[in-house]
Design a protein around this motif. Structure first.
Motif, short mmCIF file in Angstrom:
data_model
loop_
_atom_site.label_atom_id
_atom_site.label_comp_id
_atom_site.label_asym_id
_atom_site.label_seq_id
_atom_site.Cartn_x
_atom_site.Cartn_y
_atom_site.Cartn_z
N LEU A 106 -32.24 9.34 37.57
CA LEU A 106 -31.64 8.90 36.60
C LEU A 106 -30.43 9.79 35.60
O LEU A 106 -29.59 9.38 35.72
N VAL A 107 -30.85 10.89 35.45
CA VAL A 107 -30.06 11.95 34.89
C VAL A 107 -28.72 12.20 35.72
O VAL A 107 -27.79 12.13 35.44
N ALA A 108 -29.11 12.23 37.19
CA ALA A 108 -28.33 12.96 38.16
C ALA A 108 -27.13 11.47 38.28
O ALA A 108 -25.99 11.88 38.25
N ALA A 109 -27.55 10.34 38.17
CA ALA A 109 -26.76 8.95 38.52
C ALA A 109 -25.55 9.06 37.24
O ALA A 109 -24.72 8.79 37.17
N LEU A 110 -26.40 9.34 35.78
CA LEU A 110 -25.52 9.11 34.71
C LEU A 110 -24.37 10.40 34.66
O LEU A 110 -23.42 10.19 34.35
N ASN A 111 -24.96 11.25 35.02
CA ASN A 111 -24.14 12.70 34.85
C ASN A 111 -22.90 12.31 35.91
O ASN A 111 -21.75 12.83 35.57
N TRP A 112 -23.31 11.88 37.17
CA TRP A 112 -22.10 11.58 37.98
C TRP A 112 -21.22 10.57 37.27
O TRP A 112 -19.84 10.73 37.46
N ASP A 113 -21.36 9.61 36.63
CA ASP A 113 -20.61 8.52 36.13
C ASP A 113 -19.76 9.31 35.00
O ASP A 113 -18.58 8.99 35.03
N MET A 114 -20.38 10.18 34.24
CA MET A 114 -19.69 10.93 33.26
C MET A 114 -18.61 12.02 33.84
O MET A 114 -17.43 12.00 33.53
N PHE A 115 -19.10 12.81 35.15
CA PHE A 115 -18.14 13.57 35.56
C PHE A 115 -17.06 12.93 36.36
O PHE A 115 -16.07 13.41 36.02
N ALA A 116 -17.23 11.84 37.10
CA ALA A 116 -16.17 11.04 37.66
C ALA A 116 -15.10 10.42 36.65
O ALA A 116 -14.08 10.68 36.72
N GLN A 117 -15.82 9.93 35.41
CA GLN A 117 -14.79 9.53 34.74
C GLN A 117 -13.67 10.56 33.81
O GLN A 117 -12.68 10.43 33.72
N GLN A 118 -14.62 11.78 33.75
CA GLN A 118 -14.27 13.03 33.16
C GLN A 118 -12.92 13.37 33.85
O GLN A 118 -12.00 13.79 33.55
N TYR A 119 -13.17 13.71 35.24
CA TYR A 119 -12.10 14.17 36.19
C TYR A 119 -11.24 13.52 36.71
O TYR A 119 -9.98 13.66 36.73
N TYR A 120 -11.61 12.27 37.21
CA TYR A 120 -10.35 11.64 38.09
C TYR A 120 -10.57 10.11 37.92
O TYR A 120 -9.62 9.42 38.93
N LEU A 121 -11.41 9.22 37.51
CA LEU A 121 -11.53 7.90 37.66
C LEU A 121 -11.37 7.19 36.40
O LEU A 121 -12.32 7.25 35.54
N SER A 122 -10.51 6.14 36.25
CA SER A 122 -10.64 5.31 35.17
C SER A 122 -11.51 4.23 35.37
O SER A 122 -11.42 3.63 36.67
N THR A 123 -11.99 3.55 34.45
CA THR A 123 -13.07 2.71 34.80
C THR A 123 -12.56 1.27 34.24
O THR A 123 -13.41 0.46 34.00
N SER A 124 -11.23 1.37 33.66
CA SER A 124 -10.96 -0.18 33.00
C SER A 124 -9.96 -0.80 33.57
O SER A 124 -9.17 -0.47 34.46
#
Length: 408
Positions: A106-124
């Protein structure tokens, strides 16, 4: 990337997290469809939601329980996740508040979401990259999280454009996997490779680079020295063609070693490969990194080698010019340097003799003889050669009685 391939990548990545494989992605209640519903509602990446659902599925929860717990976790995560720029992972306190500190999947899954949003993906937005790419990017691309973070940092440091970030990150992840396979195939018995692999997994890529570079350069120097010894041994047995292989390899592996260049050049000269020998000697003189480190003796040997080649090619004027440069200009030269000067003076004499300028040749032969007898004594093999050359020049002039005296 096509959907079927992307789901395969996702399954691989989840397996690396200790998560059970996902069931089929068809049907209204499949994890992939449910995950997209969460994406549209909460703005969290689809593949991260799929990973969360898979963890709960592995724990044996029912479909309703999985959906409920996933929804609760995502709601809590959205309020707990740090919003600070540059923070792309959950700290220990955040993990405790979410109740997932002992659940790495679960930690890895949420870290991935934070990482992706931080670096290169907008989610809106309905057309956001996260929604369009749903399922197309596996969590951490199937490689260790620290390693991927380091690769992402490298891309960021190189100012990669936002639109290219995801593509280039995936390419680096694939290169990482390819390198890991090489380690697994060729490195099990090599402690340096094993250590480098460990550093890679920990995301310490620059340390792995430094370790491998150091080992590589030391290994090259060791192998170069062995090639040099191979050449010297073959030369000792007069096997000059075979010696050339060793010297050539030594220079190729450690071109910064002037002694290897000199040995290789002299061997080529013996083989009458004069153009090749001159090229090798000139490499030692003209490379800035080498020329600044040359000793007087090395510089003389390189110039002397060129002069000898030019003499053998009947380019006497050029040979004389180079050989004069090879001589020491130091008034307090050592005995070995003075002996070397005697050799070059003799060679200059040979060049003048070949031009028919016998008096000029005698002048240099006599200088060579004087130095040789002063440094090594009246009777020595070098002096004998110079006496013989004087006799040759006198004989060429028709002064036979004087020539006989020198021959005797």
């Amino acid at each position: 990337m096509k959907t079927i391939l992307s789901i395969g990548l996702l399954v691989l990545s989840l397996a690396s997290l200790g998560v059970a494989q996902l069931p089929t992605t068809t049907g209204d209640y499949s994890p992939a469809v449910v995950a997209r519903d969460f994406q549209a509602t909460y703005g969290i990446r689809t593949d991260a939601v799929q990973a969360i659902l898979a963890v709960y599925q592995q724990q044996g929860l029912t479909e309703a329980e999985r959906k409920s717990k996933t929804e609760d976790l995502i709601k809590a995560y959205r309020s707990v996740a740090p919003k600070t720029k540059g923070v792309s992972s959950l700290g220990t306190e955040a993990q405790q508040r979410l109740g997932i500190i002992a659940q790495p999947g679960l930690v890895a899954a949420l870290n991935w979401d934070m990482f992706a949003q931080q670096y290169y993906l907008s989610t809106s937005g309905a057309n956001s990259p996260a929604i369009v790419a749903a399922g197309d990017v596996s969590i951490w691309y199937g490689i260790p999280e620290p390693a991927l973070r380091t690769l992402a940092g490298r891309l960021e440091a190189n100012a990669v454009e936002l639109g290219e970030f995801g593509t280039q990150l995936q390419e680096l992840a694939e290169k990482y996997e390819a390198l890991k396979k090489e380690f697994e195939i060729y490195g099990p018995g090599d402690p340096v490779v094993r250590q480098a692999e460990k550093l890679l997994d920990e995301g310490r890529l620059e340390e792995a680079e430094a370790l491998l570079e150091s080992d590589y350069r030391v290994s090259k120097k060791r192998l170069a020295y062995k090639a040099y010894l191979f050449g010297k041994t073959k030369e000792l047995l007069l096997k000059y063609e075979e010696a050339a292989e060793g010297y050539r390899d030594a220079v190729g592996l450690d071109g910064g070693n002037v002694e290897y260049l000199i040995a290789h050049g002299n061997n080529e000269r013996i083989l009458a490969h004069y153009d090749s020998a001159i090229h090798i000697f000139e490499a030692g003189l003209n490379q800035p990194a080498l020329s600044q480190l040359l000793t007087k003796a090395q510089r003389s040997d390189l110039l002397g080698g060129i002069g000898s080649c030019l003499y053998s090619m009947a380019k006497y004027d050029q040979a004389i010019e180079i050989l004069e440069q090879a001589m020491s200009s130091d008034s307090i030269a050592s005995a070995s340097e003075r002996s070397r000067d005697a050799k070059y003076l003799n060679n200059i004499g040979l060049a003048w003799n070949s031009k028919g300028a016998f008096d000029k040749a005698l002048e240099f032969y006599e200088q060579a003889l004087l130095i040789s007898q002063t440094v090594q004594g009246i009777e020595n093999s070098q002096a004998a050669e110079y006496l013989n050359n004087i006799g040759e020049a006198l004989s060429s002039k028709g002064e036979y009685d004087k020539a006989i005296g020198y021959y005797e």
